[in-house]
Design an enzyme around this catalytic site. Structure first.
Site, PDB file in Angstrom:
ATOM      1  N   HIS A 170      -6.566  20.800 -19.119  1.00 23.10           N
ATOM      2  CA  HIS A 170      -6.883  19.766 -18.135  1.00 23.10           C
ATOM      3  C   HIS A 170      -6.279  18.421 -18.551  1.00 23.10           C
ATOM      4  O   HIS A 170      -5.793  17.659 -17.705  1.00 23.10           O
ATOM      5  CB  HIS A 170      -8.404  19.661 -18.006  1.00 23.10           C
ATOM      6  CG  HIS A 170      -8.876  18.573 -17.112  1.00 23.10           C
ATOM      7  ND1 HIS A 170      -9.431  17.400 -17.588  1.00 23.10           N
ATOM      8  CD2 HIS A 170      -8.887  18.462 -15.756  1.00 23.10           C
ATOM      9  CE1 HIS A 170      -9.758  16.635 -16.577  1.00 23.10           C
ATOM     10  NE2 HIS A 170      -9.453  17.239 -15.459  1.00 23.10           N
ATOM     11  N   GLU A 184      -2.654  18.499 -17.781  1.00 22.36           N
ATOM     12  CA  GLU A 184      -2.485  18.363 -16.321  1.00 22.36           C
ATOM     13  C   GLU A 184      -2.442  16.899 -15.910  1.00 22.36           C
ATOM     14  O   GLU A 184      -1.599  16.477 -15.117  1.00 22.36           O
ATOM     15  CB  GLU A 184      -3.627  19.089 -15.616  1.00 22.36           C
ATOM     16  CG  GLU A 184      -3.627  18.942 -14.104  1.00 22.36           C
ATOM     17  CD  GLU A 184      -5.022  18.822 -13.520  1.00 22.36           C
ATOM     18  OE1 GLU A 184      -5.268  17.883 -12.727  1.00 22.36           O
ATOM     19  OE2 GLU A 184      -5.867  19.666 -13.860  1.00 22.36           O
TER      20      GLU A 184
END
Length: 400
Positions: free
Chosen positions: A26, A29
């Protein structure tokens, strides 16, 4: 279609992380939006939004997706921007520090949401001591350990030709897409994709966990272990979930909200992965209504296990599921997502008509069988967040 949607999928997600790297998928990302050798963070978003499109990303348990959509004539631009992010992100130390603060605030935001807190507690109960039981955002503690070298090492290990899938849907020809994509990705290295640790339900025990918080509502999240996405019974599982609580016509919505006014909303969802799956029920209500609401939920579990659903209810659930699928595929973004998720899960594009035919063929007996397999106490865990809720009492309600 007047639009085109492009997705760059990376076959890595939360379940590929060690406990020390919890949340790094994450984190990466976010960082891919923070600037490349060619574009600043602002220029990345302006490149797409400036022509009327949008660009976004998400991280799941087993993959990460970066996607963009715009008018079809901007296909080359969308592909170039996403490839630039994928291949040439700078991962500047200053941006890593800045984004660490951003994600810390995201984690704190979720902590202030009792429904999210209950969900994270539930996942830990369902998959204890496993990556699937850890939050996709990571924790404040794990986040603090991510320096530039760890980020670069993770990207070098997972962002390459062996894990990348590009999907395009909308007003575009395959040959044109190939002419655009091939030069952009010609230099990408290809390595082997990481293999996630499988879930093995050894010594797993059904549990209840209660967190006392000063909230206006009590939030209940309940889940049962079920089949994987590779099990042929998944079509019956989908119909079962619709019947239970996926829409306003469902049993739980009608019983808990419409008939008894216990809650504003109740939701049933499924998560099916390569080796495991769950059915998840979530509801927010007054703490005084928790016990009768839980009794109603368990009663509906028992009813669908022991009594065949009617022909009318079965047809309605099928019509809803097929119709919902048809409507979603009017969007080029949903078509692009369908292609990506299909290839990553099954190594081929599963045509919508195949899925719809399998759903149409589900019988009441198959629904009952998958309910009997899934909605049983020994496969159930429960998390409750709210004030004035006693753990021992909740455990007694469940066992009783």
């Amino acid at each position: 279609m007047r639009s085109v949607s492009v997705g760059f999928w990376v076959n890595v997600g939360g379940r590929h992380e060690s406990s020390a790297l919890n949340g790094i998928s994450h984190f990466v990302e976010h960082l891919l939006f923070k600037g490349t050798k060619k574009r600043s963070a602002r220029q990345i978003t302006e490149s797409v939004e400036g022509v009327g499109g949008f660009i976004n990303a998400f991280t799941s348990e087993d993959h990460t997706c970066y996607y963009a959509k715009a008018a079809a004539n901007y296909l080359p631009l969308l592909c170039e921007v996403l490839a630039d992010m994928f291949l040439h992100s700078e991962f500047a130390a200053s941006e890593i520090e800045r984004e660490r603060d951003v994600i810390r605030e995201e984690i704190m935001m979720y902590r202030d949401q009792p429904s999210q807190q209950a969900q994270e507690m539930l996942m830990e109960l369902m998959w204890p001591r496993h990556a699937l039981g850890r939050p996709l955002t990571g924790t404040v503690e794990s986040l603090a350990t991510f320096d530039r070298e760890k980020v670069l090492d993770f990207v070098r290990s997972h962002y390459h030709g062996g894990t990348l899938l590009v999907t395009v849907a909308g007003n575009a020809r395959h040959d044109d897409v190939m002419q655009i994509i091939e030069p952009l990705l010609s230099s990408i290295p290809k390595k082997k994709a990481a293999v996630a640790k499988p879930w093995i339900a050894k010594n797993w025990q059904a549990q209840v966990r209660v967190a006392t918080e000063d909230t206006e509502q009590t939030h209940l999240s309940l889940a049962c272990h079920t089949i994987s996405r590779n099990d042929e019974r998944r079509f019956a599982l989908k119909i079962l979930n619709v019947i239970l609580g996926e829409n306003m016509s469902s049993r739980l919505f009608q019983e808990l909200r419409e008939k008894h006014a216990y809650c504003y909303s109740v939701q049933a969802e499924t998560l099916t992965l390569a080796d495991t799956g769950i059915v998840n029920i979530s509801v927010g209500l007054d703490s005084e209504k928790l016990r009768p609401a839980l009794r109603l939920i368990l009663r509906e579990f028992d009813r669908v296990i022991h009594k065949l659903v009617s022909a009318k209810e079965l047809k309605q659930a099928k019509d809803y599921t097929v119709g919902h699928n048809d409507l979603s595929l009017e969007s080029t973004t949903h078509q692009m997502m369908w292609i990506g998720e299909s290839i990553l899960a099954y190594d081929r594009i599963v045509e919508p008509f195949e899925i719809q035919a399998r759903l149409r063929a589900v019988t009441a007996t198959e629904v009952q069988e998958v309910a009997h397999l899934t909605l049983v106490p020994e496969k159930m865990a429960m998390a409750v967040v709210g004030k004035g809720v006693d753990q021992a009492a909740v455990e007694n309600w469940v066992s009783g």
